[in-house]
Design a protein around this motif. Structure first.
Motif, PDB file in Angstrom:
ATOM      1  N   SER A 298       0.851  -1.186   0.000  1.00 42.87           N
ATOM      2  CA  SER A 298       0.000   0.000   0.000  1.00 42.87           C
ATOM      3  C   SER A 298       0.888   1.236   0.000  1.00 42.87           C
ATOM      4  O   SER A 298       1.954   1.257   0.594  1.00 42.87           O
ATOM      5  CB  SER A 298      -0.910  -0.010   1.221  1.00 42.87           C
ATOM      6  OG  SER A 298      -0.135  -0.003   2.394  1.00 42.87           O
ATOM      7  N   HIS A 299       0.437   2.258  -0.690  1.00 37.93           N
ATOM      8  CA  HIS A 299       1.217   3.482  -0.831  1.00 37.93           C
ATOM      9  C   HIS A 299       0.453   4.627  -0.189  1.00 37.93           C
ATOM     10  O   HIS A 299      -0.775   4.662  -0.203  1.00 37.93           O
ATOM     11  CB  HIS A 299       1.461   3.791  -2.309  1.00 37.93           C
ATOM     12  CG  HIS A 299       2.045   2.634  -3.058  1.00 37.93           C
ATOM     13  ND1 HIS A 299       3.284   2.123  -2.780  1.00 37.93           N
ATOM     14  CD2 HIS A 299       1.548   1.877  -4.048  1.00 37.93           C
ATOM     15  CE1 HIS A 299       3.533   1.113  -3.582  1.00 37.93           C
ATOM     16  NE2 HIS A 299       2.487   0.934  -4.360  1.00 37.93           N
ATOM     17  N   LEU A 300       1.200   5.576   0.339  1.00 38.08           N
ATOM     18  CA  LEU A 300       0.572   6.696   1.021  1.00 38.08           C
ATOM     19  C   LEU A 300       0.897   8.043   0.403  1.00 38.08           C
ATOM     20  O   LEU A 300       0.231   9.023   0.682  1.00 38.08           O
ATOM     21  CB  LEU A 300       1.013   6.716   2.494  1.00 38.08           C
ATOM     22  CG  LEU A 300       0.660   5.470   3.291  1.00 38.08           C
ATOM     23  CD1 LEU A 300       1.281   5.542   4.673  1.00 38.08           C
ATOM     24  CD2 LEU A 300      -0.842   5.318   3.389  1.00 38.08           C
ATOM     25  N   VAL A 301       1.940   8.117  -0.412  1.00 34.68           N
ATOM     26  CA  VAL A 301       2.367   9.429  -0.884  1.00 34.68           C
ATOM     27  C   VAL A 301       3.058   9.321  -2.237  1.00 34.68           C
ATOM     28  O   VAL A 301       3.661   8.308  -2.558  1.00 34.68           O
ATOM     29  CB  VAL A 301       3.312  10.088   0.157  1.00 34.68           C
ATOM     30  CG1 VAL A 301       4.615   9.362   0.276  1.00 34.68           C
ATOM     31  CG2 VAL A 301       3.554  11.548  -0.146  1.00 34.68           C
TER      32      VAL A 301
ATOM     33  N   ASP B 275      -0.614  13.241  -0.764  1.00 35.94           N
ATOM     34  CA  ASP B 275      -0.962  12.116   0.110  1.00 35.94           C
ATOM     35  C   ASP B 275      -2.169  11.338  -0.406  1.00 35.94           C
ATOM     36  O   ASP B 275      -2.839  11.751  -1.338  1.00 35.94           O
ATOM     37  CB  ASP B 275      -1.258  12.621   1.516  1.00 35.94           C
ATOM     38  CG  ASP B 275      -0.014  13.139   2.213  1.00 35.94           C
ATOM     39  OD1 ASP B 275       1.088  12.718   1.823  1.00 35.94           O
ATOM     40  OD2 ASP B 275      -0.150  13.959   3.128  1.00 35.94           O
ATOM     41  N   PHE B 276      -2.440  10.220   0.255  1.00 34.65           N
ATOM     42  CA  PHE B 276      -3.571   9.341  -0.006  1.00 34.65           C
ATOM     43  C   PHE B 276      -3.534   8.765  -1.416  1.00 34.65           C
ATOM     44  O   PHE B 276      -4.366   9.007  -2.243  1.00 34.65           O
ATOM     45  CB  PHE B 276      -4.891  10.069   0.253  1.00 34.65           C
ATOM     46  CG  PHE B 276      -4.933  10.707   1.592  1.00 34.65           C
ATOM     47  CD1 PHE B 276      -4.942  12.072   1.695  1.00 34.65           C
ATOM     48  CD2 PHE B 276      -4.942   9.942   2.750  1.00 34.65           C
ATOM     49  CE1 PHE B 276      -4.976  12.679   2.930  1.00 34.65           C
ATOM     50  CE2 PHE B 276      -4.970  10.529   3.980  1.00 34.65           C
ATOM     51  CZ  PHE B 276      -4.987  11.912   4.077  1.00 34.65           C
TER      52      PHE B 276
ATOM     53  N   SER C 121      -2.861   5.159  -3.843  1.00 31.90           N
ATOM     54  CA  SER C 121      -2.973   3.721  -3.671  1.00 31.90           C
ATOM     55  C   SER C 121      -2.566   2.892  -4.886  1.00 31.90           C
ATOM     56  O   SER C 121      -2.683   1.698  -4.858  1.00 31.90           O
ATOM     57  CB  SER C 121      -4.411   3.367  -3.298  1.00 31.90           C
ATOM     58  OG  SER C 121      -5.272   3.766  -4.346  1.00 31.90           O
TER      59      SER C 121
END
Length: 154
Positions: free
Chosen positions: A70-73, A126-127, A129
């Motif tokens: 999972s990625h956040l940024v 940010d946020f 995916s």
């Protein structure tokens, strides 16, 4: 002649062992900090160069992320020099499942305006995916110069 710790009183033995751990920690901790400063970790970046700034260009970064995590940024670093303005926009394809069908939809995450002169922009969005990011360079009057775009998905 060495003495065995087993022959000592348990309380004294505990404090000797605690002192040994305390001294070891205070010797090894600065060594660890020093090593981290010597070899800093920099996550991978994908790098794109725009040498003809009078034409639109598009790029896909699919290499700077860890696949399946999972990625956040998203990080973008835009540098260069232009004789007039331009734009860099970026986004992702999202997939939706409707009535048993999987459809894709492009979602624009942001646009950065580039003005005449030297360019040095850092963007953090940010946020996030997806494992890929699509980057678009669009000239808005620029004819000469260069732009380098670095992206990282974390």
């Amino acid at each position: 002649m060495f003495y065995s710790l087993n022959k000592l009183h348990p309380t004294l033995r505990f404090f000797i062992q605690l002192g040994f751990v305390y001294i070891l920690f205070h010797l090894l901790f600065p060594l660890g900090i020093w090593l981290m400063e010597m070899y800093p970790y920099e996550p991978p970046f994908a790098e794109f160069k725009v040498s003809d700034v009078s034409q639109p260009h598009s790029f896909v970064d699919s290499v700077s992320s860890s696949k399946g995590s999972s990625h956040l940024v998203i990080l973008l670093k835009i540098t260069g020099e232009l004789d007039d303005s331009a734009e860099v926009s970026y986004g992702v394809y999202t997939f939706e499942k409707k009535k048993g069908k999987k459809t894709s939809k492009f979602e624009m995450l942001g646009t950065e305006k580039l003005f005449k002169g030297k360019i040095n922009i850092d963007v953090r969005n940010d946020f996030y995916s997806s494992d890929t990011v699509h980057v678009f360079f669009t000239p808005k009057g620029s004819k000469k110069g260069w732009v380098k775009i670095r992206t990282s998905i974390r």
